[in-house]
Motif scaffolding. Structure first.
Motif, short mmCIF file in Angstrom:
data_model
loop_
_atom_site.label_atom_id
_atom_site.label_comp_id
_atom_site.label_asym_id
_atom_site.label_seq_id
_atom_site.Cartn_x
_atom_site.Cartn_y
_atom_site.Cartn_z
N MET A 274 0.85 -1.19 0.00
CA MET A 274 0.00 0.00 0.00
C MET A 274 0.88 1.24 0.00
SD MET A 274 -3.06 0.82 2.74
CE MET A 274 -2.40 2.05 3.87
N LEU A 275 0.55 2.22 -0.83
CA LEU A 275 1.33 3.45 -0.94
C LEU A 275 0.46 4.64 -0.56
CD1 LEU A 275 3.07 2.80 -4.40
CD2 LEU A 275 3.92 2.23 -2.12
N THR A 276 1.07 5.61 0.09
CA THR A 276 0.33 6.80 0.53
C THR A 276 1.11 8.07 0.16
OG1 THR A 276 -0.63 5.61 2.41
CG2 THR A 276 -0.65 8.01 2.52
N VAL A 277 0.42 9.00 -0.50
CA VAL A 277 0.96 10.35 -0.72
C VAL A 277 -0.16 11.31 -0.36
CG1 VAL A 277 1.99 11.98 -2.33
CG2 VAL A 277 2.43 9.53 -2.60
N GLY A 278 0.02 12.03 0.72
CA GLY A 278 -1.02 12.96 1.16
C GLY A 278 -2.31 12.23 1.48
N GLN A 279 -3.39 12.67 0.86
CA GLN A 279 -4.71 12.08 1.14
C GLN A 279 -5.09 10.99 0.16
OE1 GLN A 279 -7.42 15.40 1.11
NE2 GLN A 279 -6.31 16.49 2.69
N HIS A 280 -4.15 10.55 -0.66
CA HIS A 280 -4.44 9.51 -1.65
C HIS A 280 -3.69 8.23 -1.27
CE1 HIS A 280 -5.81 9.04 -6.03
NE2 HIS A 280 -5.42 7.84 -5.65
#
Length: 372
Positions: A274-280
């Motif tokens: 799972m990858l997260t950048v900011g709110q995405h």
């Protein structure tokens, strides 16, 4: 607006992205370390007051034996795509990339053009006359996206006749997303179809446990991933790729990449990154064993990942690529069939675009890619 373009440091690039609600994980500076077989460069756009107002990660792939490059901006650049002076953003970029030896430029504007909610998709699946998402009336259309496409064509950017990029989109044009903003978790769960809710309960009743793994658990991931690759007949990436991704992305942000593992009676049965950048948040890669599928480890794992995304403050949980096919006889139909059960929506981006700076070399690459 008078704009200037120059190279920027990774720190400047990252700080700019952190000032935004989100950006593609393919545009964070650390993605260059993941794609270490490409040369990379960080670019920044500045307004007349000197403020950084846009950024891009450019990946350069060299042609064999000559110093000419394919310049690729995956799901980027991160600029104001709806600006009336879009050419003033892109022309300096093309001039700079040409100076760097690029013979062609490929980019993927992060611009959504259409959305279909689950109700519309299910109706399309049940209609024998419908074969593609485009045969179904979209739930939402973004008129400004058509304007972006028209501007790009007038500037000389190209797409293939099928609406995709000239030599096949590298990043998916169609994705499936579950909106989380302004919804409670109960709302999200109620949006799941009956089969998904039943499978989540079945997994809970069977005692499936979903845990977060670490770097040392990546071989467990790789084992399940290679089983999946053999079952679904695709060539798996090596373990070293995921180890590099973990190290690079989590060095930039300790919460950028996560690994989830679903276990039953202590045995790993499914896993996902799972990858997260900011709110995405993106469900990036998934894998599962061939046995004990009846305890539904993948459903349990997705529900845990979605709940954790919600806790992180995500506005969207992105299940990533789908095909646009609604034909049950198409081998890619299963992708959208599985994901539509989450009650989310299919999303179409404007796709990837090419700008040939050297038409002969661009054509040669086009032919090479079409024969792969």
């Amino acid at each position: 607006m008078s704009l200037s373009l120059s190279t920027i440091s990774r720190e400047q690039h990252l700080a700019y992205l952190q000032s935004l609600p989100s950006a593609s994980h393919c545009q964070v500076p650390a993605w260059a370390d993941v794609k270490n077989e490409w040369r990379s460069e960080n670019l920044g756009w500045f307004d007349k007051s000197g403020e950084l107002v846009g950024a891009a990660l450019v990946l350069y792939r060299q042609l064999p034996k000559v110093k000419r490059y394919l310049a690729y901006l995956p799901e980027g650049p991160v600029i104001n795509w709806y600006a009336p002076n879009l050419d003033e953003w892109l022309q300096p970029m093309l001039a700079h990339l040409k100076q760097q030896g690029a013979f062609t430029v490929k980019m993927g504007p992060p611009v959504v053009i259409r959305r279909w909610n689950s109700t519309a998709i299910k109706a399309g699946i049940q209609d024998p006359e419908v074969k593609r998402l485009r045969d179904v009336e979209a739930s939402h259309i973004e008129p400004r996206a058509f304007e972006v496409s028209d501007k790009l064509r007038r500037m000389g950017w190209q797409q293939a006749e099928d609406g995709g990029a000239g030599f096949g989109d590298v990043q998916p044009r169609y994705v499936f997303q579950v909106p989380l903003a302004n919804r409670s978790l109960d709302d999200v769960l109620k949006g799941f179809n009956q089969l998904w809710r039943r499978n989540i309960k079945k997994a809970e009743k069977a005692g499936v446990e979903v845990v977060q793994g670490g770097y040392d658990d990546l071989p467990t991931w790789q084992h399940l991933y290679e089983i999946t690759a053999e079952r679904d007949k695709f060539r798996p990436r090596p373990l070293s790729y995921f180890q590099r991704q973990w190290t690079a992305l989590n060095s930039e942000d300790p919460n950028r990449m996560r690994l989830y593992i679903a276990k039953h009676e202590g045995e790993p049965l499914a896993a996902a990154t799972m990858l997260t950048v900011g709110q995405h948040v993106w469900y990036s890669y998934g894998a599962s064993a061939n046995h004990k599928r009846e305890v539904r480890p993948s459903n349990a794992m997705q529900w845990r990942m979605l709940r954790d995304s919600y806790a992180l403050g995500a506005s969207v949980y992105d299940l990533r690529g789908i095909s646009d096919t609604l034909d049950e006889n198409d081998h890619l139909f299963g992708l959208i069939q599985f994901k539509v059960g989450t009650g989310g929506e299919a999303v179409e981006y404007v796709g990837e675009w090419d700008f040939p700076l050297n038409k002969v070399l661009h054509k040669a690459l086009d032919i090479y890619m079409s024969r792969r």
